[in-house]
Structures are given as C-alpha cells and as structure tokens.
Design an enzyme around this catalytic site. Structure first.
Site, PDB file in Angstrom:
ATOM      1  N   HIS A 104       1.434  -0.752  10.365  1.00 32.73           N
ATOM      2  CA  HIS A 104       0.368  -0.479   9.396  1.00 32.73           C
ATOM      3  C   HIS A 104       0.293  -1.606   8.390  1.00 32.73           C
ATOM      4  O   HIS A 104       1.247  -2.365   8.207  1.00 32.73           O
ATOM      5  CB  HIS A 104       0.610   0.842   8.675  1.00 32.73           C
ATOM      6  N   CYS A 158       7.603   2.400  -0.532  1.00 32.76           N
ATOM      7  CA  CYS A 158       7.714   1.316   0.442  1.00 32.76           C
ATOM      8  C   CYS A 158       6.694   0.247   0.072  1.00 32.76           C
ATOM      9  O   CYS A 158       5.839   0.470  -0.794  1.00 32.76           O
ATOM     10  CB  CYS A 158       7.480   1.828   1.860  1.00 32.76           C
TER      11      CYS A 158
END
Length: 682
Positions: free
Chosen positions: A65, A197
């Site tokens: 991603h 993250c």
C-alpha cells in the site's frame, strides 16, 4: 467501501510469483479503471513504501500500500494467487493480497474506510471466506462489507473446570460472576496502547485490532489510540490515569507521548503489535508486577532517553537531526530557488537593490528580480530556526517547538549559522525532556505545556546560546565558512568524492541526508566554496536513477520487465534530482546496484568540484541548469558518472548472471525474498 472495490478489481487467479509482479498485475486493473494515472510512478511509490518495511502479515496476508500523487481516488484491489507470494511475513508467503492505493491528499472519510478493512483482516471468519470465494462480484461485496462472512458453527461449550484446576477457561467471566472461595474478584488489568505506521493506513489499525482481540482473550481491558492518516482521537486522560500499563506499537514517533509517562511501558514496532499482541500484554503485566515505569528508566542523557528501545545513542541522534532537516528542506527549496531566479534575472548585484516595499516598478525586470530575491531571502531566513525547532520537536514533541525556534533565532543573531541551529535544537529538546520528567501536582499539569515548559525552556536555551555555547559555535561556523571559501585543487576533488559517495550510498537515506544538509547549510552564508559543494551534491544525487535508466536501455536483457518499466520513470526522476528513483533497483539487487551507484557518484562529485561548477539553488536537477556556473562542464560531470555507474552495474550483472534469477518477463526479487530497508527522503 463499495465504490473502492468492484468485481473488476478482484483477481481470484492471480498469475504472479513475486510481490512486484503481484502489485503490477493488480495496479494494471486500477489503471484500466482510471483510478491510477501513471502505472510506473505508482509502482515506484509502492516499492518505496515496501522498502521501508515489508508488508506481509502472519496468516498469509500481504498488504502492499502507499499514498501516491498518481492515484485519483482511494482504491482497493484483491488478488489470490495459486501459490503463496513472499511479502516478508515471519510465518511464510501470502495467499491473500490487497493492494491499497490512497491519493496523496486522501480525505479522512476514505482513509477511515480503508482502516476499517485493515481491522477486518484480523477476523479469521473474514479471511476464511476470502479463501473460499469463487465469484469476483461476491468477493468484492464481501470485502466492501455488503455481504457479511458466514459465521462458523459454534464450538461446543467447554467442560466445567473445578476450582482446584491449574488452568482457567479462556475468555472473560461476566462481571457479576465471582470465583469460588472467599477471596474477592481481582480488578481487571487495564492497558492503554498507541499504534502507528509510516502511511497510517493498514498496519496502524491491524495492530489496534490485534491488541483489542488479545485483550479480550486474556481478560485484560485494552483501549487503543490508532494514530493514523485520518488523524487520531486522544484517549480520555481519565482512562490513561486509570491504566496499569502502556503499549506503544509504532514505526513513527508517538504523538504527545508525554501523556503516558510514569507507567510500565512496552515499546515495539507496529508489526509486533499485529503478530504477537498477547506477548506484549503479558510483558506489560510483568513490568507492572515488578513496578517498572518509564520515569524509572531515565538514567541517560535526554537524547539517549528519547526514541525507541534498543536504539543506540547515535541512531537516536540521527533520527532527531533528520527530523529537523526534513522540515527545513521546503524552506530551503522555495527560498533557494527564488534567490537563484532573482540572480538569474537581475544579475549578481540584485542583492543591493532597495526594498520592493519602498521601490517597485511594474515594467522593470530588475524590480521583479528584486522581488524574487527578497521573498527568497525571507524564506531562507527561516532555515536555521525551523531546523532547530523541529529537531527539538523530534525529541520532545510540540513542547519543544518554542525553545527550538527561539534557540535557532539566537543562532542567527550571533552568526552561529547552521551549526548553531543544530546545537540549539538539541539543547531545546533536551531541556524540555528534562522538565517533562519532573513530577508536578495534578493541578499544574494543564498549564505545563502552555506556560511553564515554554517559559523555563526558552530562558534556559537563551542563556546557554547567548552566554555559554553560542560564541564557540559561531567561531567554528566562521572557520568552516573560511575553509569552504579556500577550497581548491586536490582538496576540493577529495571533498567531491566523499560527498558523491555519501549521496549514493543509501539513495535518500540518513547518509544522503547528511551530505545534503551539509550542502544546504552552506547556502545560509553562501560563498564560492559552498556553492561548489551544493553543485557537487546535486550532481552526484542525480547519477543513480539516470545510470539505472541507461543500463536498462543498453542491456535490457539483464533486467526484469518490471525493472525496465521502472527505468523509464528513472530518466525523469534522475533528471529532477530525486535519488529515490534508484530504490526499486537497489531493493532488487543491492550488492550490484549500490556499489555501482557510489562509484558513479564519486566520479561526478569529483569532476564537478574540479570544473569549479557552482549552484545557488538547493534543488531542481536539470531544470535549474541556467542557474549553474559552468553548465556545460556540469553536464559532462553528470554524464561521466552516469556512464561509469551504468557500465559497472552491467558488468556486475553480466558476471554474476541475472540479478534475480528470473526470465526477462519476470519480476525482480531480492535473494532473501524481501526488500532491504533502504530509507527514502521526502
């Protein structure tokens, strides 16, 4: 979520053997629907994100991603290969692959939907249904949430366990059920957690879900604050106060970390929160039982106290310095380019022009040049304060901003320059961290970040910068400026070699940043030597992607189809001074690509210094060629380094066979199956 994934974005027979091939196949479906505008550019962004940290998860899941300017709307594609594909997960290859594409400016609502998917991936019923799916449309409906997964048949009730048994049944007893015996029920252990993250889309929310599920299974009350791309909702301070322990599962700094001070704390990477949440809960319970707290751990210096556990002093120091540099770069780029354009239009006497606020002639090009120069100069004047402020921010979060900016401004006042800004930022961050460790009454906590910390820290930083360390640093800055001014001959060439090697070693990582920061720091007080350094640094940084692009053209058979496609984008990236354009090549074959890039960078850096090329702009690549001193020789230096790097990588790949062991139509993979961590710049 139904508008994010359709049947056309589902491939239940994904024909791919590597993660690069899988990402390309799914991305091509996005391109066909007009959701991705530039296939190669998007895949480069995916590869750069993968290089930061592998995206494989336990349970056979891969979630490549990224956020990319080449994405028109948040999109999700799903693929299920016949054989598992290695995405770097500890338990083996992935057979459920989700490619998540978010626009660079995705709104909070869309990112929240993507985060909801990340949480669902922790549901075994959901993943089991995906593995059993046979129809793309039904699979898209299942992923979007329109069709819930079929729940498995309920398990038979467990047999009663006697009070004397050594083990307890899993799960949480109802609140009104007391254990046998006269002892009262123990209070539920409470944990607060933060997950985050780099992109804040997938791992952040999967770690949150895993911790919550593990808490339910262990009979522990877990409240999680996911700090994702869609922002974050702060845990109620009362909940934090009542918590018995804290878990940080993160790969980026925890925001407002001071809220959790004074409690037993486990600090790990975000993937640990996904893969072993029960262990983390057990660890924080053990720390609480031993009475360990974050306050009790502070025995080192403020910089050594900051950062992630296990990191050495040098690693933490580098992280805080890079925080300041990353925030400084936009000011450098905008201010430097405006100054350079002012010189290009108005000549090198434009710095003596009167203020445009007092004298401006609309039809006079000199007035426009003066406007550009003076606006650029003002932008550049923020360079040192911003550097100092965000070094302090990296160490101590928002409370560090005020003393950091104050210290950076003092560095400018006493002519301590770039070095003074570095020192001011470290002093400010350390001072704030020291103040934060002092226990204060609850009644004063509300005014600490607004009044007390800015007041005391600014006074301390001002005293130290004006009266203690400022003057020695100013003398050192002057000596460095004089040394750069006198650079010539062999000394200049040697410096060019060193800077070229640094720029190409980690392709946008910390060492690259150090060289770049050294160059732009010289622009704060420009002289002939500092302008030569800036030219050499930019030239060397352009070499790696240009060399890889050239090599894919000259000997395309040595590269995979994916690499040849990346080579087309690398021409533009290299010409724009975006060193990260070589990361996909280095990730696939680091032992051949990185040494080749370093050799070419050293050649270019040396030649640029030898030819006495200069540059007033801190960025821009070939697009600022008119602003370069000795532009023809500058191009020769870049071409020479590019040729050397391309020749070396071709030679090394030819001697060792194909770098990936695949046929020309295959996709690149590293020898270990996972991309090495090659840090990228912004």
């Amino acid at each position: 979520m139904s508008d994010m994934i359709t049947a056309d974005l589902v491939d239940l027979d994904l024909a791919a053997e590597t993660k690069e091939a899988a990402a390309r196949s799914l991305a091509e479906r996005m391109v066909a629907l007009g959701r991705v505008t530039d296939l190669d550019g998007f895949l480069a962004d995916v590869a750069a994100r993968e290089a930061q940290m592998p995206t494989g998860l336990d349970g056979g899941i891969g979630i490549p991603h990224c956020r990319s300017a080449h994405v028109t709307e948040p999109t999700l594609a799903f693929g299920r290969p016949a054989e598992g594909i290695d995405f770097g997960a500890p338990d083996g290859p992935a057979d459920l692959i989700f490619l998540i594409a978010a626009p660079a400016g995705a709104d909070d609502a869309h990112l929240s939907i993507l985060s909801a998917l990340a949480r669902r991936l922790m549901d075994p019923d959901f993943t089991a249904a995906l593995r059993a799916a046979t129809d793309p449309a039904a699979t898209a409906s299942l992923i979007s949430g329109d069709t819930p997964p079929e729940a498995p048949a309920p398990a038979p009730a467990p047999a009663p366990v006697s009070a004397a048994a050594d083990t307890e049944p899993a799960g949480i007893e109802p609140a009104d059920t007391a254990p046998a015996g006269p002892e009262p029920a123990a209070r539920t252990f409470r944990v607060v957690a933060v997950t985050s993250c780099p992109t804040g889309i997938a791992h952040t929310y999967m770690a949150a879900e895993a911790l919550e599920q593990a808490g339910q299974a262990e009979g522990v009350e877990v409240v999680v604050e996911p700090q994702g791309s869609a922002g974050f909702t702060r845990i109620d301070p009362a909940v934090i106060d009542a918590a018995d322990g804290v878990i940080f599962a993160h790969d980026v700094p925890v925001r407002e970390k001071e809220r959790f001070a004074g409690k037993p704390t486990v600090d790990v990477g975000v993937k640990a929160g996904i893969n072993r949440p029960a262990e983390l809960i057990a660890e924080v319970r053990d720390k609480a039982a031993r009475g360990e707290t974050t306050a009790a751990a502070g025995t080192g210096s403020p910089v050594d106290e900051a950062g992630d556990p296990g990191e050495g002093y040098g690693a933490k120091l580098r992280k805080w310095l890079m925080s300041g540099v990353s925030y400084m770069v936009p000011f450098v780029a905008a201010g430097g380019l405006l100054i350079a354009l002012g010189f290009a239009i108005g000549g090198y006497t434009i710095d003596k022009a009167p203020s445009v606020a007092e004298h401006f002639v609309w039809t006079d090009s000199t007035s426009w040049a003066a406007l550009l120069f003076q606006v650029g100069g003002l932008a550049f004047s923020f360079l040192v304060p911003v550097l100092a402020g965000y070094i302090a921010y990296g160490m101590a979060d928002r409370p560090g901003l005020v003393p950091g900016f104050v210290g950076g401004s003092i560095a400018l006042t006493i002519n301590a320059g770039f070095l003074g800004g570095l020192a001011a930022g470290l002093i400010a961050g350390g001072t704030v961290m020291a103040i934060q460790r002092v226990k204060v009454p609850a009644a004063l906590r509300g005014i600490m970040p607004v009044v007390v910390i800015p007041l005391i820290s600014s006074a301390v930083v001002g005293f130290l910068m004006f009266l203690v360390v400022g003057k020695p640093i100013a003398e050192l800055q002057k000596a460095l400026t004089d040394w750069l001014s006198g650079l010539s001959g062999a000394n200049a060439v040697i410096l060019g070699v060193v800077l070229g090697l640094m720029m190409c070693f980690d392709l946008g990582g910390p060492l690259n940043k150090v060289a770049y920061a050294f160059a732009v720091g010289g622009l704060a007080n420009p002289n002939d030597g500092s302008l030569k350094v800036m030219a050499a640094v930019m030239a060397a940084g352009m070499v790696p992607p240009l060399a890889m692009a050239l090599a894919t053209v000259v000997r395309g058979g040595l590269f995979t189809r994916t690499e040849r496609e990346n080579g087309k984008a690398a021409w533009v990236l290299g010409g724009s001074f975006i060193t990260e354009g070589a990361i996909p090549f280095a990730a696939a074959d680091p032992l051949r690509v990185i040494p080749s890039a370093m050799a070419g960078g050293a050649v270019t850096g040396a030649l640029s210094m030898l030819f006495e090329c200069t540059l007033r702009a801190p960025h821009g690549g070939i697009f600022v060629l008119p602003l370069i001193g000795n532009p023809v020789l500058y191009l020769i230096a870049i071409l020479a380094g590019t040729a050397v790097s391309a020749a070396l990588v071709i030679l090394l790949k030819g001697m060792g066979g194909r770098g990936d062991g695949k046929d020309p139509g295959g996709a690149a993979a590293t020898e270990s199956g996972a991309a090495p961590k090659v840090p990228a710049t912004v």
